[in-house]
Design an enzyme around this catalytic site. Sequence first.
Site, PDB file in Angstrom:
ATOM      1  N   GLY A 130      -0.832   1.835   9.595  1.00 10.52           N
ATOM      2  CA  GLY A 130      -0.142   1.729  11.114  1.00 10.52           C
ATOM      3  C   GLY A 130      -1.098   1.410  12.210  1.00 10.52           C
ATOM      4  O   GLY A 130      -0.753   1.566  13.370  1.00 10.52           O
ATOM      5  N   HIS A 144      -1.227  -1.309  -4.324  1.00 10.08           N
ATOM      6  CA  HIS A 144      -2.330  -1.055  -3.810  1.00 10.08           C
ATOM      7  C   HIS A 144      -2.429   0.654  -3.404  1.00 10.08           C
ATOM      8  O   HIS A 144      -1.715   0.917  -2.853  1.00 10.08           O
ATOM      9  CB  HIS A 144      -2.394  -1.682  -2.520  1.00 10.08           C
ATOM     10  CG  HIS A 144      -3.655  -1.688  -1.789  1.00 10.08           C
ATOM     11  ND1 HIS A 144      -4.945  -2.512  -1.724  1.00 10.08           N
ATOM     12  CD2 HIS A 144      -4.229  -0.961  -0.488  1.00 10.08           C
ATOM     13  CE1 HIS A 144      -5.883  -2.100  -1.027  1.00 10.08           C
ATOM     14  NE2 HIS A 144      -5.705  -1.187  -0.188  1.00 10.08           N
ATOM     15  N   MET A 201     -12.104   4.406  -0.850  1.00 12.36           N
ATOM     16  CA  MET A 201     -13.028   4.604   0.669  1.00 12.36           C
ATOM     17  C   MET A 201     -13.524   6.038   0.330  1.00 12.36           C
ATOM     18  O   MET A 201     -12.933   7.193   0.956  1.00 12.36           O
ATOM     19  CB  MET A 201     -11.926   4.579   1.685  1.00 12.36           C
ATOM     20  CG  MET A 201     -11.338   3.087   1.876  1.00 12.36           C
ATOM     21  SD  MET A 201      -9.686   3.018   2.927  1.00 12.36           S
ATOM     22  CE  MET A 201      -8.774   3.133   1.526  1.00 12.36           C
ATOM     23  N   HIS A 251      -8.342   1.145  -4.007  1.00 10.38           N
ATOM     24  CA  HIS A 251      -9.361   0.890  -2.871  1.00 10.38           C
ATOM     25  C   HIS A 251      -9.932   2.110  -2.874  1.00 10.38           C
ATOM     26  O   HIS A 251      -9.170   2.966  -2.110  1.00 10.38           O
ATOM     27  CB  HIS A 251      -8.483   0.199  -1.761  1.00 10.38           C
ATOM     28  CG  HIS A 251      -9.181  -0.034  -0.396  1.00 10.38           C
ATOM     29  ND1 HIS A 251      -8.652  -0.292   0.876  1.00 10.38           N
ATOM     30  CD2 HIS A 251     -10.537   0.020  -0.075  1.00 10.38           C
ATOM     31  CE1 HIS A 251      -9.523  -0.409   1.772  1.00 10.38           C
ATOM     32  NE2 HIS A 251     -10.879  -0.320   1.068  1.00 10.38           N
ATOM     33  N   GLY A 253       1.023  -1.764   4.182  1.00  3.50           N
ATOM     34  CA  GLY A 253       1.849  -0.738   3.977  1.00  3.50           C
ATOM     35  C   GLY A 253       3.226  -0.523   4.922  1.00  3.50           C
ATOM     36  O   GLY A 253       4.104  -0.628   4.521  1.00  3.50           O
ATOM     37  N   MET A 256      -9.114   8.022  -0.126  1.00  2.00           N
ATOM     38  CA  MET A 256      -9.797   8.366   0.983  1.00  2.00           C
ATOM     39  C   MET A 256     -10.244   9.656   0.846  1.00  2.00           C
ATOM     40  O   MET A 256      -9.524  10.792   0.327  1.00  2.00           O
ATOM     41  CB  MET A 256      -9.047   8.251   2.234  1.00  2.00           C
ATOM     42  CG  MET A 256      -8.242   6.972   2.426  1.00  2.00           C
ATOM     43  SD  MET A 256      -7.575   7.069   4.090  1.00  2.00           S
ATOM     44  CE  MET A 256      -6.820   5.337   4.116  1.00  2.00           C
ATOM     45  N   GLY A 310      -9.006   3.996   7.101  1.00  2.85           N
ATOM     46  CA  GLY A 310      -8.878   5.322   7.284  1.00  2.85           C
ATOM     47  C   GLY A 310      -7.274   5.641   7.489  1.00  2.85           C
ATOM     48  O   GLY A 310      -6.852   6.631   6.920  1.00  2.85           O
ATOM     49  N   SER A 329       0.889  -1.172   0.115  1.00  2.11           N
ATOM     50  CA  SER A 329      -0.073   0.158  -0.070  1.00  2.11           C
ATOM     51  C   SER A 329       0.949   1.276   0.075  1.00  2.11           C
ATOM     52  O   SER A 329       1.603   1.532   0.816  1.00  2.11           O
ATOM     53  CB  SER A 329      -1.007  -0.096   1.235  1.00  2.11           C
ATOM     54  OG  SER A 329      -1.436   1.372   1.497  1.00  2.11           O
ATOM     55  N   ASP A 371      -6.323  -6.877   4.303  1.00  2.00           N
ATOM     56  CA  ASP A 371      -5.960  -5.341   4.384  1.00  2.00           C
ATOM     57  C   ASP A 371      -5.945  -4.793   5.817  1.00  2.00           C
ATOM     58  O   ASP A 371      -6.932  -4.870   6.431  1.00  2.00           O
ATOM     59  CB  ASP A 371      -6.556  -4.586   3.446  1.00  2.00           C
ATOM     60  CG  ASP A 371      -5.944  -3.141   3.275  1.00  2.00           C
ATOM     61  OD1 ASP A 371      -5.010  -2.741   3.754  1.00  2.00           O
ATOM     62  OD2 ASP A 371      -6.668  -2.232   2.550  1.00  2.00           O
ATOM     63  N   GLY A 372      -4.699  -4.433   6.264  1.00  2.00           N
ATOM     64  CA  GLY A 372      -4.764  -3.908   7.692  1.00  2.00           C
ATOM     65  C   GLY A 372      -3.684  -4.422   8.586  1.00  2.00           C
ATOM     66  O   GLY A 372      -4.368  -5.691   8.979  1.00  2.00           O
ATOM     67  N   GLY A 373      -2.897  -3.988   9.096  1.00  2.00           N
ATOM     68  CA  GLY A 373      -1.950  -4.507  10.275  1.00  2.00           C
ATOM     69  C   GLY A 373      -1.297  -5.733   9.835  1.00  2.00           C
ATOM     70  O   GLY A 373      -0.903  -6.345  10.836  1.00  2.00           O
ATOM     71  N   MET A 379     -11.052  -6.435   5.555  1.00  2.00           N
ATOM     72  CA  MET A 379     -10.427  -5.338   6.221  1.00  2.00           C
ATOM     73  C   MET A 379     -10.178  -6.047   7.915  1.00  2.00           C
ATOM     74  O   MET A 379     -11.159  -6.395   8.479  1.00  2.00           O
ATOM     75  CB  MET A 379     -11.289  -4.209   6.324  1.00  2.00           C
ATOM     76  CG  MET A 379     -11.520  -3.356   5.115  1.00  2.00           C
ATOM     77  SD  MET A 379     -10.125  -2.533   4.233  1.00  2.00           S
ATOM     78  CE  MET A 379      -9.443  -1.664   5.765  1.00  2.00           C
ATOM     79  N   ASP A 404      -4.596   3.617  -2.053  1.00  2.00           N
ATOM     80  CA  ASP A 404      -5.950   3.764  -1.089  1.00  2.00           C
ATOM     81  C   ASP A 404      -6.242   5.174  -1.169  1.00  2.00           C
ATOM     82  O   ASP A 404      -5.550   6.245  -1.253  1.00  2.00           O
ATOM     83  CB  ASP A 404      -5.341   3.573   0.597  1.00  2.00           C
ATOM     84  CG  ASP A 404      -4.999   2.272   0.907  1.00  2.00           C
ATOM     85  OD1 ASP A 404      -6.143   1.515   0.740  1.00  2.00           O
ATOM     86  OD2 ASP A 404      -3.929   1.769   1.254  1.00  2.00           O
TER      87      ASP A 404
HETATM   88  C1  DX5 Z   1      -6.349   1.397   5.560  1.00  2.00           C
HETATM   89  C2  DX5 Z   1      -5.902   0.907   4.158  1.00  2.00           C
HETATM   90  C3  DX5 Z   1      -4.785   0.119   4.038  1.00  2.00           C
HETATM   91  C4  DX5 Z   1      -3.867   0.447   5.024  1.00  2.00           C
HETATM   92  C5  DX5 Z   1      -2.630  -0.524   5.345  1.00  2.00           C
HETATM   93  O1  DX5 Z   1      -7.692   2.212   5.310  1.00  2.00           O
HETATM   94  O2  DX5 Z   1      -6.834   0.521   3.349  1.00  2.00           O
HETATM   95  O3  DX5 Z   1      -4.446  -0.341   2.980  1.00  2.00           O
HETATM   96  O4  DX5 Z   1      -2.693   1.558   4.278  1.00  2.00           O
HETATM   97  O5  DX5 Z   1      -1.614   0.021   6.205  1.00  2.00           O
HETATM   98  P1  DX5 Z   1      -0.797  -0.928   7.339  1.00  2.00           P
HETATM   99  O6  DX5 Z   1      -0.143  -2.291   6.380  1.00  2.00           O
HETATM  100  O7  DX5 Z   1       0.199  -0.118   7.678  1.00  2.00           O
HETATM  101  O8  DX5 Z   1      -2.140  -1.202   8.275  1.00  2.00           O
HETATM  102 ZN    ZN Z   2      -6.249  -0.406   1.421  1.00  2.66          ZN
END
Ligand code: DX5
Ligand code: ZN
Length: 223
Positions: free
Chosen positions: A149, A37, A72, A70, A200, A41, A146, A12, A178-180, A141, A39
Amino acid sequence: MSSVSDILIAPSILSADFAALGEAVSAIDRAGADYIHIDVMDGHYVPNITIGSSVVKALRPHSKKPFDVHLMISPVDLFLEDFAAAGADIITIHPEAGAHFHRTLQTIKALGKKAGIALNPGTPVSILENVMDLVDLVLVMTVNPGFGGQSFIPLFGKIKAVRDLIAVTDHPVDLEVDGGVNIETAKLVRAAGANVLVAGTAVFKEGASGYEKNIRALRGHPV
Ligand code: DX5
Ligand code: ZN
């Protein structure tokens, strides 16, 4: 469990240096990324603002890998054509971001793009029930959307339930998480049945010198 060769890594670029995004995209491509990827927003559907379709268009020449966009954003329908024209290959939407997500998925398919649907941590798998025929990717997710990290939410039963649903679907569907996602959580996410891992922080944390090593480790290669 998928074998290492089946696992796709989608860094990401939310965690990249926004003053040098083009170079970041080229560098993760060279380092072995399978998807890029992106993001998007809007400060409305999620409490953060990132980039729009003009930035996606500017990044397009920096990689031939699929752009996994992605969205959002709400409303989303108004912007699908722009992201398709900008070079998105996969367009993923959140069902809560519009009144008629079946129509949104139809529009993405009509634009000739792969359609993804994202499930927030609080969104049930059952929302997929009447749209699987339109879906090429399900994004589970493991944080609330949003921000990069954030801490991983262990939704392994949910990932397995989506894998089971894909197993009885008559066309290929990516299962993306996706996420963490980091080296430790990646193992568990792969074991639960995901085949596309978004990361990310875990890719970008040490700068460009770490990209290749981090992508290999997330995929499950020994480091
Ligand atoms: C959150 C995003 C993710 C995020 C992942 O809304 O969709 O793609 O950037 O970042 P890490 O891998 O740092 O959780
Ligand atoms: Zn994402």
